[in-house]
Scaffold this motif. Structure first.
Motif, short mmCIF file in Angstrom:
data_model
loop_
_atom_site.label_atom_id
_atom_site.label_comp_id
_atom_site.label_asym_id
_atom_site.label_seq_id
_atom_site.Cartn_x
_atom_site.Cartn_y
_atom_site.Cartn_z
N GLU A 98 27.97 40.51 -7.75
CA GLU A 98 28.93 39.51 -8.22
C GLU A 98 28.79 38.20 -7.43
OE1 GLU A 98 31.17 39.47 -10.70
OE2 GLU A 98 30.32 41.35 -11.38
N VAL A 99 28.61 38.32 -6.13
CA VAL A 99 28.45 37.13 -5.28
C VAL A 99 27.18 36.37 -5.67
CG1 VAL A 99 27.99 36.33 -2.93
CG2 VAL A 99 29.79 38.02 -3.35
N ASP A 100 26.10 37.11 -5.93
CA ASP A 100 24.84 36.47 -6.33
C ASP A 100 24.98 35.77 -7.69
OD1 ASP A 100 23.67 37.37 -4.03
OD2 ASP A 100 22.70 39.11 -4.94
N LEU A 101 25.71 36.41 -8.62
CA LEU A 101 25.94 35.79 -9.94
C LEU A 101 26.74 34.50 -9.79
CD1 LEU A 101 26.75 38.76 -12.35
CD2 LEU A 101 24.86 37.14 -12.54
N ASN A 130 35.37 29.99 -9.77
CA ASN A 130 34.22 30.73 -9.23
C ASN A 130 34.24 30.74 -7.71
OD1 ASN A 130 33.10 31.49 -11.68
ND2 ASN A 130 31.81 29.69 -11.85
N LEU A 131 34.61 29.62 -7.11
CA LEU A 131 34.68 29.55 -5.65
C LEU A 131 35.75 30.50 -5.11
CD1 LEU A 131 34.33 25.69 -5.09
CD2 LEU A 131 32.61 27.45 -4.65
N ASP A 132 36.88 30.57 -5.81
CA ASP A 132 37.93 31.51 -5.40
C ASP A 132 37.45 32.95 -5.52
OD1 ASP A 132 39.62 29.41 -4.90
OD2 ASP A 132 40.65 29.52 -6.84
N LEU A 133 36.75 33.25 -6.63
CA LEU A 133 36.21 34.61 -6.80
C LEU A 133 35.18 34.93 -5.73
CD1 LEU A 133 35.76 34.84 -10.68
CD2 LEU A 133 37.31 36.22 -9.26
N GLU A 134 34.37 33.95 -5.38
CA GLU A 134 33.35 34.16 -4.36
C GLU A 134 34.00 34.53 -3.03
OE1 GLU A 134 29.31 31.89 -2.94
OE2 GLU A 134 31.14 30.70 -3.12
N ILE A 135 35.05 33.81 -2.66
CA ILE A 135 35.75 34.10 -1.40
C ILE A 135 36.36 35.50 -1.44
CG2 ILE A 135 37.73 33.45 0.01
CD1 ILE A 135 37.18 30.53 -0.81
N ALA A 136 36.99 35.84 -2.58
CA ALA A 136 37.62 37.15 -2.70
C ALA A 136 36.58 38.27 -2.63
CB ALA A 136 38.39 37.23 -4.02
N ASN A 137 35.45 38.10 -3.32
CA ASN A 137 34.41 39.14 -3.30
C ASN A 137 33.77 39.28 -1.94
OD1 ASN A 137 34.72 39.85 -6.00
ND2 ASN A 137 33.27 38.31 -6.72
N LYS A 138 33.53 38.17 -1.27
CA LYS A 138 32.94 38.23 0.07
C LYS A 138 33.90 38.89 1.06
CE LYS A 138 29.62 34.41 -0.11
NZ LYS A 138 29.25 33.08 0.43
N SER A 139 35.19 38.60 0.90
CA SER A 139 36.19 39.21 1.78
C SER A 139 36.26 40.72 1.56
CB SER A 139 37.55 38.57 1.52
OG SER A 139 38.54 39.17 2.31
N ALA A 140 36.23 41.12 0.27
CA ALA A 140 36.26 42.54 -0.04
C ALA A 140 35.02 43.25 0.48
CB ALA A 140 36.38 42.74 -1.56
N ARG A 141 33.87 42.60 0.33
CA ARG A 141 32.62 43.21 0.82
C ARG A 141 32.64 43.32 2.35
NH1 ARG A 141 27.09 40.08 -0.39
NH2 ARG A 141 28.08 38.64 1.06
#
Length: 408
Positions: free
Chosen positions: A55-58, A355-366
Motif C-alpha cells: 500500500e505504501v509503495d502504491l 494519499n499523504l494521510d493514508l501513507e502516514i497511517a500505513n507507515k505507522s501501522a507497519r
C-alpha cells in the motif's frame, strides 16, 4: 536412568548454542531496528507488513502521478493563458480594423500583426510537454494536433488529433484526465451563425442581414433542426402596403406581423430585412447550418479579408463580424477549458492530501508491527546475556565432574 557422557555434552552444548542464537537475534533487532527478522517470528504480522508495504509503495506511485498531472495541467494552463493574451490583442486589432477611416495601407499593417498572432497561436496549439508529446492532440500525442495545409485559397489550419484524453491513476479508485483535447478547446468552437436567402417572388431589392447577433443566435438555437432541413426555412410575405408577415414555411404558422414600408428596413429576431415590393411579393430565407472553426483558421480568414484589395465593403463587414464572433467564441471555449483545469487541479490536490494521510497511517501501522521497541530489546539483551553466561558456567561445572573430582 543413566546419562551418558555424550548426552551430557550434547545437551550442554545445545543449551549454549540456543542462548547464543537468542542473543544474536536480539542484537540483530537492535542493529536493524526491525522486530521481525523472519516470517516465523510472527506469521500474521509478517503478512500484514507485506500488505502495508504494498500500500505504501502504491501511494508513492500515486504521489508521482499526482505531480505529473499537476505539471501537465499547469503547463496547459500557461499555454491557454498565452493564447488568450494573443487572441485578445487580435480582437483589439479587429475592432481597429472596423474603423471606417482606415485605408488600405492601414489594413495591410493590421494584417501583418494579426498574421504574426495567428502563427503564434498555431505554434502554441502544437505545444509539447516534457515527455515530447503534443498536449492538445488527444491520444494521438505523437503527432502534431494541428497541421497547416497550403492551398490556392490560402492557408488552412486543420485538427488531426482525436477527442480522446490520456488518463492517469491518482488513487486506488480515481483516474484524472491529464490533457484537454484540442478538438474540444479549439476545434469545436461555433463560428458565427448565419442565414441565407433561398428565393423570392416579385421583389426588386432584397437584403437579409444579422443586426443583433445575440438575438439571432437565440432564435437560431431554439429553432434550427439538423434532422429536417425543411424546418429551417421561413418566408416574409408583404400582405399589405404597410404590413408583412413572417411565416414558418413547413408548418405555415405566422410567427410575427410587422409594420412595413417598401424600401425601409425592419427587424425580426435580430435580423435586418430590407425589401422593396408590393402586396403579394415575398422572400424566403433559411437558417444556415452551424459551422465550427478553430481560432487559427478564424484569424487566417480575416487576414485574407484584410489583404483583399477588391473586397466590397459589405463583404468586408461580414468578414469582420465573422472574425469577432469567432474570436469571442474561442475565448469562451478557452476560458471554459481553463476552469476545467482549475477544478481538476483542486481535485488532484485533495486526493494527494488524502494519499499523504493514508501513507502516514500505513507507515505507522507497519512500524507498530515490525519495528523494534528499543527499551524492551535492551532489557531482553541483558536477559539473554545473563542466560548465556549461566549456560556457559553450567557447562563448565557439569563437564568438569568426574570420578577423580569425587575422590578428591
Amino acid at each position: 536412568m543413566r546419562i551418558s557422557t555424550g548426552q551430557l555434552y550434547d545437551r550442554s552444548i545445545q543449551s549454549v548454542l540456543d542462548n547464543q542464537g537468542d542473543l544474536s537475534d536480539v542484537q540483530t533487532q537492535l542493529a536493524s531496528g526491525k522486530k521481525l527478522l523472519r516470517p516465523s517470528d510472527d506469521p500474521v504480522g509478517a503478512a500484514q507488513v507485506i500488505r502495508l508495504t504494498e500500500e505504501v509503495d502504491l501511494i508513492a506511485q500515486y504521489k508521482k502521478n499526482s505531480n505529473i498531472l499537476t505539471n501537465n495541467m499547469e503547463q496547459e494552463e500557461t499555454i491557454l493563458s498565452s493564447i488568450t493574451t494573443a487572441v485578445n490583442r487580435a480582437r483589439v486589432l479587429m475592432v481597429q480594423a472596423g474603423n471606417g477611416i482606415i485605408n488600405t495601407d492601414d489594413r495591410k499593417a493590421i494584417s501583418i500583426e494579426i498574421e504574426q498572432i495567428r502563427d503564434q497561436v498555431f505554434d502554441l496549439m502544437n505545444t509539447r510537454n516534457a515527455a515530447g508529446e503534443f498536449i492538445f492532440a488527444g491520444t494521438q500525442s505523437a503527432s502534431p494536433a494541428f497541421v497547416l495545409n497550403q492551398s490556392a485559397a490560402g492557408n488552412k489550419y486543420s485538427f488531426q488529433g482525436d477527442s480522446g484524453a490520456n488518463m492517469i491513476q491518482v488513487s486506488s479508485t480515481m483516474k484524472l484526465q491529464v490533457n484537454n483535447s484540442g478538438k474540444e478547446v479549439f476545434e469545436d468552437v461555433l463560428a458565427r451563425l448565419k442565414t441565407n436567402i433561398t428565393g423570392s417572388v416579385g421583389l426588386t431589392d432584397i437584403s437579409v442581414s444579422i443586426e443583433q447577433q445575440g438575438a439571432f443566435d437565440q432564435f437560431h438555437k431554439a429553432n434550427y433542426s439538423a434532422v429536417v432541413p425543411a424546418d429551417n426555412e421561413y418566408q416574409v410575405n408583404i400582405v399589405a402596403a404597410n404590413q408583412v408577415e413572417v411565416r414558418h414555411v413547413a408548418s405555415g404558422a405566422v410567427l410575427e406581423t410587422i409594420d412595413f414600408a417598401s424600401g425601409v428596413p425592419f427587424s425580426f429576431k435580430g435580423m435586418r430585412i430590407d425589401i422593396s415590393g408590393a402586396p403579394g411579393d415575398s422572400v424566403n430565407f433559411q437558417l444556415s447550418p452551424p459551422q465550427k472553426q478553430n481560432i487559427a483558421e478564424t484569424l487566417n480568414n480575416f487576414v485574407l479579408a484584410l489583404n483583399n484589395g477588391n473586397i466590397s465593403q459589405t463583404k468586408y463587414d461580414e468578414a469582420l463580424k465573422d472574425a469577432l464572433i469567432g474570436v469571442d467564441n474561442s475565448l469562451t471555449s478557452i476560458g471554459n477549458a481553463t476552469s476545467v483545469i482549475g477544478g481538476r487541479l483542486n481535485v488532484n490536490q485533495a486526493i494527494l492530501g488524502a494519499n499523504l494521510d493514508l501513507e502516514i497511517a500505513n507507515k505507522s501501522a507497519r512500524a507498530s508491527i515490525e519495528e523494534v521497541d528499543y527499551a524492551e530489546a535492551v532489557s531482553e539483551l541483558s536477559r539473554q546475556e545473563a542466560a548465556l553466561e549461566a549456560a556457559l558456567a553450567t557447562f563448565a561445572r557439569v563437564t568438569g565432574t568426574s570420578l577423580f573430582d569425587f575422590i578428591r
